[in-house]
Design a protein around this motif. Structure first.
Motif, mmCIF file in Angstrom:
data_model
loop_
_atom_site.group_PDB
_atom_site.id
_atom_site.type_symbol
_atom_site.label_atom_id
_atom_site.label_comp_id
_atom_site.label_asym_id
_atom_site.label_seq_id
_atom_site.Cartn_x
_atom_site.Cartn_y
_atom_site.Cartn_z
ATOM 1 N N TYR A 165 9.456 -1.643 4.596
ATOM 2 C CA TYR A 165 9.209 -1.763 6.035
ATOM 3 C C TYR A 165 8.055 -0.862 6.453
ATOM 4 O O TYR A 165 7.681 0.082 5.743
ATOM 5 C CB TYR A 165 10.462 -1.374 6.836
ATOM 6 C CG TYR A 165 11.643 -2.272 6.584
ATOM 7 C CD1 TYR A 165 11.956 -3.305 7.466
ATOM 8 C CD2 TYR A 165 12.447 -2.101 5.455
ATOM 9 C CE1 TYR A 165 13.035 -4.142 7.233
ATOM 10 C CE2 TYR A 165 13.532 -2.930 5.216
ATOM 11 C CZ TYR A 165 13.815 -3.951 6.106
ATOM 12 O OH TYR A 165 14.877 -4.776 5.870
ATOM 13 N N VAL A 166 7.514 -1.155 7.618
ATOM 14 C CA VAL A 166 6.578 -0.259 8.288
ATOM 15 C C VAL A 166 7.037 -0.095 9.735
ATOM 16 O O VAL A 166 7.802 -0.913 10.257
ATOM 17 C CB VAL A 166 5.122 -0.788 8.254
ATOM 18 C CG1 VAL A 166 4.595 -0.830 6.828
ATOM 19 C CG2 VAL A 166 5.003 -2.151 8.932
ATOM 20 N N ARG A 167 6.558 0.983 10.368
ATOM 21 C CA ARG A 167 6.897 1.251 11.763
ATOM 22 C C ARG A 167 5.606 1.328 12.579
ATOM 23 O O ARG A 167 4.668 2.028 12.199
ATOM 24 C CB ARG A 167 7.662 2.568 11.875
ATOM 25 C CG ARG A 167 8.388 2.773 13.204
ATOM 26 C CD ARG A 167 8.969 4.176 13.321
ATOM 27 N NE ARG A 167 7.931 5.161 13.629
ATOM 28 C CZ ARG A 167 8.166 6.438 13.966
ATOM 29 N NH1 ARG A 167 9.416 6.880 14.024
ATOM 30 N NH2 ARG A 167 7.182 7.268 14.225
ATOM 31 N N ILE A 168 5.577 0.583 13.679
ATOM 32 C CA ILE A 168 4.411 0.554 14.551
ATOM 33 C C ILE A 168 4.787 1.120 15.912
ATOM 34 O O ILE A 168 5.731 0.649 16.560
ATOM 35 C CB ILE A 168 3.864 -0.882 14.720
ATOM 36 C CG1 ILE A 168 3.359 -1.426 13.380
ATOM 37 C CG2 ILE A 168 2.757 -0.925 15.767
ATOM 38 C CD1 ILE A 168 2.838 -2.857 13.452
ATOM 39 N N ILE A 200 -7.463 2.992 15.152
ATOM 40 C CA ILE A 200 -6.407 2.954 16.156
ATOM 41 C C ILE A 200 -5.166 3.599 15.556
ATOM 42 O O ILE A 200 -4.693 3.193 14.495
ATOM 43 C CB ILE A 200 -6.107 1.509 16.603
ATOM 44 C CG1 ILE A 200 -7.356 0.883 17.238
ATOM 45 C CG2 ILE A 200 -4.935 1.488 17.600
ATOM 46 C CD1 ILE A 200 -7.177 -0.585 17.613
ATOM 47 N N GLN A 201 -4.630 4.603 16.235
ATOM 48 C CA GLN A 201 -3.525 5.390 15.708
ATOM 49 C C GLN A 201 -2.197 4.909 16.309
ATOM 50 O O GLN A 201 -1.926 5.105 17.486
ATOM 51 C CB GLN A 201 -3.742 6.871 16.040
ATOM 52 C CG GLN A 201 -5.101 7.429 15.625
ATOM 53 C CD GLN A 201 -5.243 7.630 14.121
ATOM 54 O OE1 GLN A 201 -4.305 7.410 13.359
ATOM 55 N NE2 GLN A 201 -6.414 8.049 13.696
ATOM 56 N N LEU A 202 -1.377 4.268 15.464
ATOM 57 C CA LEU A 202 -0.082 3.748 15.910
ATOM 58 C C LEU A 202 1.032 4.286 15.025
ATOM 59 O O LEU A 202 1.981 3.591 14.719
ATOM 60 C CB LEU A 202 -0.080 2.205 15.868
ATOM 61 C CG LEU A 202 -1.194 1.475 16.626
ATOM 62 C CD1 LEU A 202 -1.046 -0.044 16.461
ATOM 63 C CD2 LEU A 202 -1.181 1.841 18.102
ATOM 64 N N HIS A 249 -8.646 -0.459 9.956
ATOM 65 C CA HIS A 249 -8.826 0.740 10.785
ATOM 66 C C HIS A 249 -7.693 0.851 11.814
ATOM 67 O O HIS A 249 -7.905 1.134 12.982
ATOM 68 C CB HIS A 249 -10.197 0.751 11.465
ATOM 69 C CG HIS A 249 -11.330 0.937 10.514
ATOM 70 N ND1 HIS A 249 -12.649 1.014 10.920
ATOM 71 C CD2 HIS A 249 -11.346 1.073 9.145
ATOM 72 C CE1 HIS A 249 -13.432 1.173 9.851
ATOM 73 N NE2 HIS A 249 -12.655 1.213 8.772
ATOM 74 N N VAL A 250 -6.477 0.630 11.309
ATOM 75 C CA VAL A 250 -5.257 0.810 12.091
ATOM 76 C C VAL A 250 -4.309 1.649 11.249
ATOM 77 O O VAL A 250 -4.024 1.311 10.095
ATOM 78 C CB VAL A 250 -4.593 -0.527 12.452
ATOM 79 C CG1 VAL A 250 -3.284 -0.281 13.208
ATOM 80 C CG2 VAL A 250 -5.529 -1.405 13.272
ATOM 81 N N ARG A 251 -3.839 2.729 11.797
ATOM 82 C CA ARG A 251 -2.938 3.613 11.055
ATOM 83 C C ARG A 251 -1.522 3.466 11.599
ATOM 84 O O ARG A 251 -1.274 3.711 12.784
ATOM 85 C CB ARG A 251 -3.402 5.068 11.157
ATOM 86 C CG ARG A 251 -2.727 5.997 10.162
ATOM 87 C CD ARG A 251 -3.315 7.405 10.197
ATOM 88 N NE ARG A 251 -4.690 7.456 9.732
ATOM 89 C CZ ARG A 251 -5.066 7.420 8.457
ATOM 90 N NH1 ARG A 251 -4.137 7.297 7.506
ATOM 91 N NH2 ARG A 251 -6.348 7.508 8.123
#
Length: 389
Positions: free
Chosen positions: A363-366, A32-34, A349-351
């Motif tokens: 931090y991360v950004r979704i 899943i591409q986020l 399996h999430v980017r």
């Protein structure tokens, strides 16, 4: 007129030439591409219809930008935001990043400092470096609230940096990516005052201006600072980034001439016919779709926020006022953003995007602009991995 639009049906973007979905060819089929900031929704019906009609014409030569283009742009901003834009101040180009880069080239000399509020959109850094200028960071101040956090501008730090005569420009991101802040009128007035007194020109990137949370208003920076250069585009709001169209609002003849020269030096002076008709259709007939989209995105954010509060309470989520990008503190993991993103891509399996490219590795950004069932699937996978740490 109330209309129902479909944001729930999935669109398979694999093998469509999508940077977001096809840039990592080794990804498993269920990835899943986020990460990249475009949406997994079809464009507004009005835009789709206009593009179909243009395709039927069958000839796609060099593009003349007609009067209807400027009229659509100026009518939209006056009607929706109370912002009057004179046609003669508009310079079109192929995107907001080329626009920002051209403005930096036009208004600086090699070695000049360009101030940015960090964390900051990653292309600001490259645009500054590529024009031979210095990145001057003015970090935002984190403000913790109950169950969330937000940011404010450190005006004392900005004043000090603006007072340095070698710092010539300030890039404002309004609304701000990645924090999700919508700057208030008072905040923008203070920015304008500091920069005006110290002879610093402001470039305001307003590409996310249409994507405010319902009930929160966006203030065009051009309404508080008549000397600023404004960059905008319908591309984020209407999911048309691939159509390659944006506008620079330059305040005076001399500034426009300098930017126009830089646009031509950078060879980004031509646009394609689909960008032109897409903008006209979006601004003339896309408003009801946009308002429905904003409501859907607000519900997606509420879903994400509630999920983190319940299943991942040690990972605070920034309070969102605009964009479709959630900014999340991952210090509780004991890993930096790069490591968390690699772990989630490998195990869940999430980017998603690491905060390191925006200037903060904690931090991360979704990107949550996806059908809701896709978002809930991704969140469940993320929790399963992070809760093992």
């Amino acid at each position: 007129m109330n209309m129902r639009y479909d944001f729930d049906s999935p669109v398979d973007r694999r093998a469509s030439g999508s940077y977001k979905w096809d840039d990592n060819p080794g990804d498993p089929d269920d990835m899943i591409q986020l990460w990249v900031a475009d949406m997994d929704f079809r464009a507004a019906p009005a835009v789709m219809d206009a593009l179909r009609s243009r395709v039927e014409h069958g000839v796609f030569g060099y593009t003349y930008v007609p009067d209807s283009y400027y009229q659509s742009l100026t009518d939209w901003f006056e009607r929706r935001h109370g912002y009057r834009i004179s046609r003669e101040k508009v310079i079109y180009t192929s995107g907001v990043v080329p626009a920002v880069s051209a403005v930096i080239k036009a208004l600086t000399m090699s070695g000049d400092g360009v101030i940015v509020n960090t964390p900051a959109y990653n292309c600001f850094f490259s645009s500054i470096r590529n024009n031979g200028c210095r990145i001057v960071e003015s970090p935002l101040c984190r403000v913790d609230t109950v169950g969330a956090f937000t940011y404010r501008i450190d005006f004392d730090a900005l004043e000090k940096l603006a007072a340095d005569p070698s710092n010539r420009l300030f890039i404002l991101c309004n609304p701000h990516n990645p924090s999700g802040r919508v700057w208030s009128h008072d905040e923008l007035e203070r920015v304008a005052d500091i920069c005006r007194r110290n002879g610093v020109r402001v470039i305001s990137d307003e590409i996310h201006c249409e994507l405010t949370v319902p009930g929160i208003g966006y203030i065009p920076y051009g309404t508080v600072d008549s000397a600023a250069v404004i960059c905008n585009s319908p591309s984020k709001a209407f999911n048309t980034a691939g159509l390659q169209i944006a506008n620079i609002i330059a305040p005076d003849l001399r500034t426009r001439a300098m930017i126009d020269k830089a646009i031509n030096v950078n060879e980004v002076c031509d646009v394609n016919p689909f960008g032109v008709v897409g903008l006209v259709a979006a601004y003339n007939a896309g408003e009801s779709w946009l308002d429905a989209l904003r409501g859907y995105l607000a519900e997606n954010y509420a879903t994400l926020y509630a999920f983190f509060a319940d299943r991942l309470p040690c990972y605070p989520v920034a309070r969102l006022e605009a964009t479709y990008l959630a900014w999340i503190d991952i210090t509780a993991s004991g890993l930096d953003g790069d490591a968390v993103c690699s772990l989630l891509a490998d195990k869940a399996h999430v980017r998603i995007a690491s905060g390191s490219i925006y200037g903060d590795r904690d931090y991360v950004r979704i990107n949550f602009a996806v059908p809701r069932h896709v978002l809930t699937d991704a969140l469940g996978r993320i929790a399963e991995v992070l809760n093992r740490l």
